[in-house]
Design a protein around this motif. Structure first.
Motif, short mmCIF file in Angstrom:
data_model
loop_
_atom_site.label_atom_id
_atom_site.label_comp_id
_atom_site.label_asym_id
_atom_site.label_seq_id
_atom_site.Cartn_x
_atom_site.Cartn_y
_atom_site.Cartn_z
N GLU A 163 -46.27 -5.82 -73.96
CA GLU A 163 -45.37 -4.78 -74.49
C GLU A 163 -44.85 -5.11 -75.89
OE1 GLU A 163 -43.55 -2.88 -70.45
OE2 GLU A 163 -42.76 -4.83 -71.08
N CYS A 164 -45.48 -6.14 -76.52
CA CYS A 164 -45.04 -6.54 -77.87
C CYS A 164 -46.12 -6.27 -78.91
CB CYS A 164 -44.77 -8.05 -77.92
SG CYS A 164 -43.39 -8.60 -76.91
N TYR A 165 -45.70 -5.69 -80.01
CA TYR A 165 -46.53 -5.64 -81.21
C TYR A 165 -46.17 -6.85 -82.06
CZ TYR A 165 -47.83 -0.62 -80.98
OH TYR A 165 -48.37 0.60 -80.64
N VAL A 166 -47.17 -7.44 -82.72
CA VAL A 166 -46.91 -8.50 -83.70
C VAL A 166 -47.39 -7.98 -85.05
CG1 VAL A 166 -47.65 -10.77 -84.51
CG2 VAL A 166 -47.08 -10.44 -82.10
N VAL A 167 -46.55 -8.07 -86.06
CA VAL A 167 -46.93 -7.61 -87.40
C VAL A 167 -47.16 -8.83 -88.29
CG1 VAL A 167 -46.32 -6.07 -89.30
CG2 VAL A 167 -45.41 -5.63 -87.00
N GLY A 186 -52.21 -5.70 -88.42
CA GLY A 186 -52.52 -6.40 -89.67
C GLY A 186 -52.01 -5.62 -90.87
N ILE A 187 -51.33 -6.33 -91.78
CA ILE A 187 -50.86 -5.73 -93.03
C ILE A 187 -51.23 -6.69 -94.16
CG2 ILE A 187 -48.53 -6.77 -92.83
CD1 ILE A 187 -47.40 -4.10 -93.97
N SER A 191 -54.93 -6.85 -93.19
CA SER A 191 -55.32 -5.47 -92.90
C SER A 191 -56.84 -5.31 -92.97
CB SER A 191 -54.62 -4.49 -93.83
OG SER A 191 -55.06 -4.70 -95.15
N GLY A 192 -57.51 -6.34 -93.51
CA GLY A 192 -58.96 -6.29 -93.56
C GLY A 192 -59.60 -7.15 -92.48
N TYR A 193 -58.79 -7.63 -91.54
CA TYR A 193 -59.31 -8.57 -90.53
C TYR A 193 -59.71 -7.80 -89.27
CZ TYR A 193 -59.34 -12.93 -87.76
OH TYR A 193 -59.69 -14.00 -86.98
N GLU A 194 -60.98 -7.95 -88.88
CA GLU A 194 -61.52 -7.15 -87.78
C GLU A 194 -60.81 -7.39 -86.45
OE1 GLU A 194 -63.18 -9.38 -89.56
OE2 GLU A 194 -63.99 -10.89 -88.18
N VAL A 198 -54.55 -2.94 -84.91
CA VAL A 198 -54.12 -1.83 -85.75
C VAL A 198 -54.05 -2.37 -87.18
CG1 VAL A 198 -52.25 -0.17 -86.17
CG2 VAL A 198 -52.61 -1.05 -83.85
N LYS A 199 -54.47 -1.57 -88.15
CA LYS A 199 -54.40 -2.01 -89.55
C LYS A 199 -53.54 -1.01 -90.32
CE LYS A 199 -58.89 -3.97 -88.92
NZ LYS A 199 -60.24 -3.60 -88.64
N ILE A 200 -52.57 -1.52 -91.06
CA ILE A 200 -51.71 -0.61 -91.82
C ILE A 200 -51.68 -1.00 -93.30
CG2 ILE A 200 -50.26 0.08 -89.87
CD1 ILE A 200 -48.08 -1.84 -90.92
N GLY A 201 -51.47 -0.01 -94.15
CA GLY A 201 -51.39 -0.27 -95.59
C GLY A 201 -49.96 -0.38 -96.05
N HIS A 202 -49.05 0.30 -95.33
CA HIS A 202 -47.62 0.29 -95.70
C HIS A 202 -46.77 0.00 -94.49
CE1 HIS A 202 -48.48 1.87 -99.66
NE2 HIS A 202 -49.37 2.65 -99.08
N PHE A 203 -45.70 -0.74 -94.72
CA PHE A 203 -44.80 -1.16 -93.64
C PHE A 203 -44.24 0.02 -92.85
CE2 PHE A 203 -40.93 -3.02 -91.83
CZ PHE A 203 -41.39 -4.24 -91.40
N SER A 204 -43.94 1.11 -93.54
CA SER A 204 -43.32 2.28 -92.87
C SER A 204 -44.26 2.93 -91.85
CB SER A 204 -42.88 3.31 -93.91
OG SER A 204 -44.00 3.69 -94.67
#
Ligand code: B16
Ligand code: MG
Length: 210
Positions: A163-167, A186-187, A191-194, A198-204
């Protein structure tokens, strides 16, 4: 999902330049080649392991444990001098607003950083109160990619791993999150790591996951 666990350096604040400057000073003094590419390999990695990576290019005589401890202490002194100049302006409005938004939605928030200076940094940038729990370099014996720092963060929050996301911005951090049984976001660099779920470009964009 019930919680978000955040890496610090490279996600909430950008102290990697300070790490670079402090390690560079030490490497120059010892005549060791060190550049930004090598610095990238230090992301999310403990201080002791970082020193070993830098010493890969050291051609001098074998260094004792005592000497290595002194070198790490010297680097940390230089690093903390740079950290001392940080202010709340070193955290973007986007980061603050996103953390507040996640909290408003009822998510628990924790820090999961390899750094022994994490609390000092959070205080400098006025972020300590943003978290329900802090897991950092002081409560772990194994550094990322070992899952310990995130497993502890989940335990402190009382939330189970699934139930945890890790950023995370570091590949070692994504590997650690996966090994903990958590969902890895991944940010930045990561964010390019397979292996990131989930891959995001912006924190929001984290708000869109909720
Ligand atoms: P310290 P994070 C990590 O922080 C840094 O990315 C890494 O470069 C550093 O070596 C490590 O903390 C240890 O830091 O010397 O302050 O204990 O990305 O896990 O928040
Ligand atoms: Mg990081």
């Amino acid at each position: 999902m019930k919680a978000f666990i955040f890496d610090l350096d490279g996600v909430l604040v950008f102290t990697d330049q300070f790490h670079y400057e402090a390690w560079k000073e030490l490497a120059d003094q010892m005549g060791i080649y060190f550049d930004k590419e090598i610095n990238n390999r230090l992301r999310g990695v403990s201080r002791a392991e970082s020193l070993e990576i830098i010493l890969e290019r050291y051609g001098g005589p074998q260094l004792s444990r005592q000497k290595k401890a002194e070198l790490m202490e010297q680097k940390n002194r230089s690093y903390r001098k740079l950290l001392a100049g940080m202010t709340p302006l070193d955290v973007s409005a986007e980061v603050r607003e996103t953390l507040a938004g996640l909290r408003e939605k009822g998510y628990k928030l924790a820090l999961g950083s390899s750094s022994k200076n994490a609390r000092f940094i959070l205080e400098r940038v006025a972020l300590t109160g943003a978290f329900d729990a802090i897991s950092d370099g002081n409560n772990i014996t194994h550094s990322k990619p070992d899952p310990e720092v995130f497993v502890k963060a989940g335990e402190y929050l009382g939330v189970c791993p699934q139930e945890c996301y890790v950023v995370e911005d570091a590949r070692a951090g994504i590997d650690a999150a996966k090994a903990a049984g958590m969902k890895a976001v991944g940010i930045g660099e990561a964010s390019g790591y397979e292996k990131a779920d989930v891959k995001i470009g912006h924190f929001s964009e984290l708000l869109e996951l909720t």
